[in-house]
Write an enzyme that holds these catalytic residues in place. Structure first.
Site, PDB file in Angstrom:
ATOM      1  N   GLU A   1      50.881  36.915  38.065  1.00 44.07           N
ATOM      2  CA  GLU A   1      50.388  37.275  36.737  1.00 44.07           C
ATOM      3  C   GLU A   1      50.608  38.765  36.513  1.00 44.07           C
ATOM      4  O   GLU A   1      50.922  39.513  37.438  1.00 44.07           O
ATOM      5  CB  GLU A   1      48.904  36.909  36.591  1.00 44.07           C
ATOM      6  CG  GLU A   1      47.980  37.678  37.515  1.00 44.07           C
ATOM      7  CD  GLU A   1      46.539  37.158  37.507  1.00 44.07           C
ATOM      8  OE1 GLU A   1      46.293  36.016  37.078  1.00 44.07           O
ATOM      9  OE2 GLU A   1      45.662  37.919  37.943  1.00 44.07           O
TER      10      GLU A   1
ATOM     11  N   LYS B   1      42.389  29.120  42.196  1.00 43.67           N
ATOM     12  CA  LYS B   1      42.715  30.020  41.086  1.00 43.67           C
ATOM     13  C   LYS B   1      43.687  29.395  40.082  1.00 43.67           C
ATOM     14  O   LYS B   1      43.552  29.607  38.875  1.00 43.67           O
ATOM     15  CB  LYS B   1      43.262  31.342  41.615  1.00 43.67           C
ATOM     16  CG  LYS B   1      42.199  32.204  42.305  1.00 43.67           C
ATOM     17  CD  LYS B   1      42.732  33.584  42.630  1.00 43.67           C
ATOM     18  CE  LYS B   1      42.038  34.213  43.813  1.00 43.67           C
ATOM     19  NZ  LYS B   1      40.770  34.848  43.514  1.00 43.67           N
TER      20      LYS B   1
ATOM     21  N   ASN C   1      33.028  32.395  39.978  1.00 47.66           N
ATOM     22  CA  ASN C   1      32.306  32.242  41.241  1.00 47.66           C
ATOM     23  C   ASN C   1      31.149  31.283  41.005  1.00 47.66           C
ATOM     24  O   ASN C   1      30.264  31.551  40.199  1.00 47.66           O
ATOM     25  CB  ASN C   1      31.790  33.595  41.741  1.00 47.66           C
ATOM     26  CG  ASN C   1      32.936  34.502  42.165  1.00 47.66           C
ATOM     27  OD1 ASN C   1      33.965  34.031  42.633  1.00 47.66           O
ATOM     28  ND2 ASN C   1      32.768  35.794  41.986  1.00 47.66           N
TER      29      ASN C   1
ATOM     30  N   GLU D   1      38.575  34.735  37.579  1.00 48.36           N
ATOM     31  CA  GLU D   1      38.146  33.574  38.346  1.00 48.36           C
ATOM     32  C   GLU D   1      36.676  33.320  38.057  1.00 48.36           C
ATOM     33  O   GLU D   1      36.000  34.151  37.450  1.00 48.36           O
ATOM     34  CB  GLU D   1      38.336  33.812  39.848  1.00 48.36           C
ATOM     35  CG  GLU D   1      37.509  34.974  40.388  1.00 48.36           C
ATOM     36  CD  GLU D   1      37.427  34.996  41.918  1.00 48.36           C
ATOM     37  OE1 GLU D   1      37.780  33.989  42.550  1.00 48.36           O
ATOM     38  OE2 GLU D   1      36.970  36.003  42.463  1.00 48.36           O
TER      39      GLU D   1
HETATM   40  P1  ADP Z   1      30.347  39.179  44.949  1.00 49.29           P
HETATM   41  O1  ADP Z   1      30.171  40.374  45.787  1.00 49.29           O
HETATM   42  O2  ADP Z   1      30.907  39.481  43.616  1.00 49.29           O
HETATM   43  O3  ADP Z   1      29.180  38.256  44.894  1.00 49.29           O
HETATM   44  P2  ADP Z   1      32.297  38.637  46.895  1.00 49.29           P
HETATM   45  O4  ADP Z   1      33.440  37.689  46.836  1.00 49.29           O
HETATM   46  O5  ADP Z   1      32.607  40.082  47.053  1.00 49.29           O
HETATM   47  O6  ADP Z   1      31.491  38.358  45.598  1.00 49.29           O
HETATM   48  O7  ADP Z   1      31.351  38.276  48.105  1.00 49.29           O
HETATM   49  C1  ADP Z   1      30.273  37.382  48.058  1.00 49.29           C
HETATM   50  C2  ADP Z   1      29.814  37.116  49.463  1.00 49.29           C
HETATM   51  O8  ADP Z   1      30.805  36.345  50.080  1.00 49.29           O
HETATM   52  C3  ADP Z   1      29.686  38.353  50.322  1.00 49.29           C
HETATM   53  O9  ADP Z   1      28.448  38.959  50.299  1.00 49.29           O
HETATM   54  C4  ADP Z   1      29.957  37.802  51.677  1.00 49.29           C
HETATM   55  O10 ADP Z   1      28.809  37.232  52.236  1.00 49.29           O
HETATM   56  C5  ADP Z   1      30.958  36.737  51.400  1.00 49.29           C
HETATM   57  N1  ADP Z   1      32.299  37.272  51.614  1.00 49.29           N
HETATM   58  C6  ADP Z   1      33.025  38.036  50.798  1.00 49.29           C
HETATM   59  N2  ADP Z   1      34.207  38.345  51.316  1.00 49.29           N
HETATM   60  C7  ADP Z   1      34.242  37.756  52.517  1.00 49.29           C
HETATM   61  C8  ADP Z   1      35.199  37.696  53.557  1.00 49.29           C
HETATM   62  N3  ADP Z   1      36.352  38.329  53.491  1.00 49.29           N
HETATM   63  N4  ADP Z   1      34.890  36.984  54.650  1.00 49.29           N
HETATM   64  C9  ADP Z   1      33.714  36.347  54.738  1.00 49.29           C
HETATM   65  N5  ADP Z   1      32.771  36.373  53.797  1.00 49.29           N
HETATM   66  C10 ADP Z   1      33.018  37.063  52.706  1.00 49.29           C
HETATM   67  P1  ADP Z   2      38.905  37.566  44.854  1.00 49.75           P
HETATM   68  O1  ADP Z   2      38.849  36.080  44.886  1.00 49.75           O
HETATM   69  O2  ADP Z   2      39.444  38.142  46.114  1.00 49.75           O
HETATM   70  O3  ADP Z   2      37.624  38.173  44.363  1.00 49.75           O
HETATM   71  P2  ADP Z   2      40.027  38.269  42.246  1.00 49.75           P
HETATM   72  O4  ADP Z   2      41.065  37.496  41.559  1.00 49.75           O
HETATM   73  O5  ADP Z   2      38.621  38.180  41.714  1.00 49.75           O
HETATM   74  O6  ADP Z   2      40.064  37.902  43.795  1.00 49.75           O
HETATM   75  O7  ADP Z   2      40.491  39.795  42.270  1.00 49.75           O
HETATM   76  C1  ADP Z   2      39.822  40.781  43.048  1.00 49.75           C
HETATM   77  C2  ADP Z   2      39.962  42.146  42.372  1.00 49.75           C
HETATM   78  O8  ADP Z   2      41.359  42.496  42.224  1.00 49.75           O
HETATM   79  C3  ADP Z   2      39.401  42.221  40.967  1.00 49.75           C
HETATM   80  O9  ADP Z   2      38.035  42.539  40.958  1.00 49.75           O
HETATM   81  C4  ADP Z   2      40.254  43.304  40.335  1.00 49.75           C
HETATM   82  O10 ADP Z   2      39.745  44.567  40.719  1.00 49.75           O
HETATM   83  C5  ADP Z   2      41.614  43.138  40.983  1.00 49.75           C
HETATM   84  N1  ADP Z   2      42.547  42.299  40.176  1.00 49.75           N
HETATM   85  C6  ADP Z   2      42.698  40.974  40.266  1.00 49.75           C
HETATM   86  N2  ADP Z   2      43.637  40.524  39.399  1.00 49.75           N
HETATM   87  C7  ADP Z   2      44.106  41.598  38.739  1.00 49.75           C
HETATM   88  C8  ADP Z   2      45.109  41.808  37.720  1.00 49.75           C
HETATM   89  N3  ADP Z   2      45.828  40.816  37.210  1.00 49.75           N
HETATM   90  N4  ADP Z   2      45.317  43.065  37.296  1.00 49.75           N
HETATM   91  C9  ADP Z   2      44.622  44.082  37.822  1.00 49.75           C
HETATM   92  N5  ADP Z   2      43.688  43.971  38.773  1.00 49.75           N
HETATM   93  C10 ADP Z   2      43.408  42.748  39.238  1.00 49.75           C
HETATM   94 MG    MG Z   3      36.634  37.987  42.541  1.00 51.84          MG
END
Ligand code: ADP
Ligand code: ADP
Ligand code: MG
Length: 665
Positions: free
Chosen positions: A200, A116, A290, A288
């Site tokens: 942040e 990140k 993906n 971020e």
């Molecule tokens: P998105 O749902 O936006 O594609 P996520 O980060 O929620 O992104 O999850 C993508 C995939 O990554 C999930 O369907 C799951 O297979 C895997 N994943 C998400 N969170 C976890 C976790 N805490 N531990 C293991 N796998 C995870």
């Molecule tokens: P992850 O890698 O676990 O997906 P993210 O940085 O994408 O982490 O954050 C996960 C969720 O947390 C986001 O979808 C949003 O709902 C919330 N979030 C993250 N950063 C912020 C922020 N600066 N302010 C408010 N909500 C946030």
């Molecule tokens: Mg995320």
């Protein structure tokens, strides 16, 4: 084009990739663990390779086994799906070293975006708007406090290596930072082996809006518009849609341009997603990136007509993108509901087990909307504790947002699952909820609208009519049968009944024939006409048309009547003779069952820790034990004060659902 692709994943995404490969005439190899030996993906693949035991770290996460499977089968490329090895730069590099094509971005792009702090530095340099904050590591709590005060509260403390909603904490005060900074650091160290932390600004009541990007190996990058994923529980997405009800054309173009700029800055050459948080005022900030196919990609496919898996395969093969930004446009609206094996009535606890019945709605177009259901399961399959609790991804498409939502409501009615808890009633409640329908979304939506969890909804006037008519129609069939068995006569059953739903009593007169029933509401002077009835005793689903409105309910006989669920409204429906209705109302109200002195395991899982001992005085809300299932830790708390009489499990024990964990005196 490739002639054989290996899919290093399981479940619905493995099935999803197979479908595209079949269409493109590419043979598929699916790898599988013990738990997946009989899975749909294994059945559909051209070839399969067993790669080990059920836990992912002994199968799907072992790069050596995936590479060996490619060599053994001659697969030229690997599609990693999402999760598992999909965002692992060293796996992507390893594939390249072994002469196998990784169907995803180049390893450099994965590592640039995987962290990140690093990704925010790239983003800032590419002119992407970032959340105001301190992009860099923070040494200690004193520095964390200083930075937080410069940014201004509230702030978010985040692990640089974090993911899946872990390693994140909001701080509203100096004291929160003093407590939170060391806590997040410890969690990051334990979960990711990396304790770099940054801080942040916390955007209050934000929306989660992300841009889908697509690149090729010739320097072309386009965006495929946005998805809104604000309906989240514990930072996990539950309902997604495309486009977003918040964005106007100018904001969409600005976000799209920034996402493309960031992708270009890291030579992005596959499908990827740039995530933003957005304020209600349409300000937006980079979160971020993906670097993989996203779970919710189907909604983008439904509004663009593109197949993202096909595009990933073409880019990986080295083809030039066949279209440019100006060729793309948004067509209609799409919604995705994630059907999870979790019990919405029990605080969304994971609920694993066998899909005793699994009957999804028909895919395709009807009544002005389209249904798509991405699943990796069949009736009789088991949702195991080893992987994600997702059963399927149900999507609908229609020309407008409200039509897509109404289509989703209908599709959810037509989705029938038995054998485990599932969140369909909850999803249906959201589709019928005013704020969701108005598009005023925020990541706090579920917490705001369901502050006490989910307990079903009270039937609306129309639902009361549906429940009344269905109850009367079912009762009529049962009564006719009973009469013919008892007297040997086939004839008309009694036609005057009282339908009791909660406090409501409705005197009805029922008449009808095969497939159609008229229920006259004697006190209201109207008649409910049920036509096109598709039901017979023993069938758990009752379909019909009520005064022109097509509906489906889940119905089953229960003591003294039926249990009927229409969307989120689940009720007991009693159909009584006028005489028994009178008696019924004189009966003393049934006392709620004495909640026993037992703490039962709410699901099968592993005891992580047992936090009480025999003889101990425990207060309501105190932690009794921690259970782990499906990658989630669930804290079991005492529901009232008491003294522990016996403890039947200890840390490390596997437990079944409803097993007695602790007994109170
Ligand atoms: P998105 O749902 O936006 O594609 P996520 O980060 O929620 O992104 O999850 C993508 C995939 O990554 C999930 O369907 C799951 O297979 C895997 N994943 C998400 N969170 C976890 C976790 N805490 N531990 C293991 N796998 C995870
Ligand atoms: P992850 O890698 O676990 O997906 P993210 O940085 O994408 O982490 O954050 C996960 C969720 O947390 C986001 O979808 C949003 O709902 C919330 N979030 C993250 N950063 C912020 C922020 N600066 N302010 C408010 N909500 C946030
Ligand atoms: Mg995320």
């Amino acid at each position: 084009m490739f002639t054989k692709i290996l899919i290093a994943n399981r479940g619905e995404i493995a099935v999803r990739v197979i479908k595209t490969c079949r269409r493109l005439g590419i043979k598929t190899v699916v790898v599988y663990s013990d738990a997946d030996a009989g899975s749909l993906a294994v059945e559909m693949a051209d070839e399969t390779v067993h790669i080990g035991a059920s836990p992912a770290n002994q199968s799907y996460l072992v790069a050596d086994k995936i590479i060996a499977a490619c060599k053994q089968t001659g697969a030229q490329a690997v599609h990693p799906g999402f999760g598992f090895l999909s965002e692992n730069a060293s796996f992507a590099q390893r594939c390249a070293d072994e002469g196998i094509v990784f169907i995803g971005p180049n390893p450099g792009a994965i590592s640039a975006m995987g962290d990140k702090i690093e990704s925010k530095k790239f983003a800032q340099a590419a002119g992407v708007s970032c959340v105001p904050g301190h992009i860099g590591e923070i040494a200690d709590t004193a520095e964390a406090v200083k930075i937080s005060e410069e940014i201004g509260y509230p702030v978010m403390i985040k692990a640089s290596a974090g993911g899946g909603g872990k390693g994140i904490r909001v701080a509203w005060t100096r004291q929160d930072v003093e407590e939170g900074f060391p806590a997040v650091r410890a969690e990051a160290k334990a979960s990711f082996g990396d304790d770099r932390i940054f801080i942040e600004k916390f955007i209050e009541s934000p929306r989660h809006i992300e841009i889908q990007v697509l690149g090729d190996k010739h320097g072309n990058v386009v965006h495929l518009f946005e998805r809104e994923c604000s309906i989240q529980r514990r930072n996990q997405k539950v309902i997604e849609e495309a486009p977003s009800p918040l964005l106007d054309e100018a904001t969409r173009n600005a976000m799209g341009a920034q996402a493309v700029a960031l992708a270009k800055a890291v030579n992005y050459d596959s499908a990827g997603t740039v995530e933003f948080v957005a304020g209600q005022d349409k300000s937006f900030y980079f979160l971020e990136m993906n670097t993989r196919l996203q779970v919710e990609h189907p909604v983008t496919e439904l509004i663009t007509g593109l197949d993202l898996v096909e595009q990933m395969i073409r880019s990986a093969y080295g083809e030039k993108m066949a279209f440019g930004q100006s060729d793309l446009k948004i067509n209609g609206w799409a919604i995705e509901s994630r059907i999870y094996a979790e019990d919405p009535y029990r605080k969304f606890l994971p609920s694993i087990g066998r899909l005793v019945r699994y009957d999804p709605p028909a895919e395709g177009e009807k009544d002005g909307y389209k249904v798509r259901n991405d699943a990796g399961v069949r009736e009789g399959d088991e949702i195991s504790m080893f992987y994600d609790p997702m059963i399927s991804k149900l999507c609908t498409w229609a020309p407008t947002r409200l039509a897509a939502i109404d289509g989703m409501g209908r599709a959810l009615e037509d989705f029938h699952i038995e054998g485990l808890g599932q969140n369909i009633p909850f999803l249906a409640a959201v589709m019928d909820e005013e704020r969701f329908r108005s598009g005023k979304l925020a990541t706090s939506y579920i917490k705001d609208e369901f502050p006490d969890g989910f307990n079903g909804t009270t039937p609306t006037a129309v639902q009361l009519d549906i429940l009344t008519a269905v109850g009367a129609a079912m009762q009529r069939v049962y009564a006719t049968r009973a009469r013919s068995y008892e007297s040997g006569l086939i004839g008309e059953a009694r036609d005057a009944w009282v339908v009791a739903i909660g406090e409501t009593r409705r005197r009805v007169k029922v008449a009808g024939e095969e497939g159609a029933v008229a229920v006259e509401l004697l006190d209201e002077g109207r008649t409910l006409f049920l036509t096109d009835i598709d039901w017979r005793p023993g069938k758990p689903v009752f379909k019909a048309v009520l005064n022109g409105l097509a509906f489906t309910v889940q119905a089953s006989p229960a003591a003294e009547g039926f249990t009927i669920r229409h969307r989120a409204a689940k009720t007991r429906v009693l159909v009584l003779t006028p005489r028994s209705a009178e008696l019924h109302d004189k009966l003393p109200e049934k006392q709620a069952a004495d909640t026993s002195k037992l703490v039962l395991s709410p699901m099968p899982g592993l005891v992580v820790s047992m936090d009480v001992a025999a003889g101990q005085q425990v207060r309501e809300g105190e932690v009794v034990c921690v259970l782990e299932a499906m990658k989630m830790q669930n804290i079991i708390r005492a529901e009232r004060d008491g003294v522990v009489k016996a403890v039947n499990a200890k840390g490390g024990d596997p437990v079944a659902a409803d097993e007695i964990l602790v007994e109170f005196a």
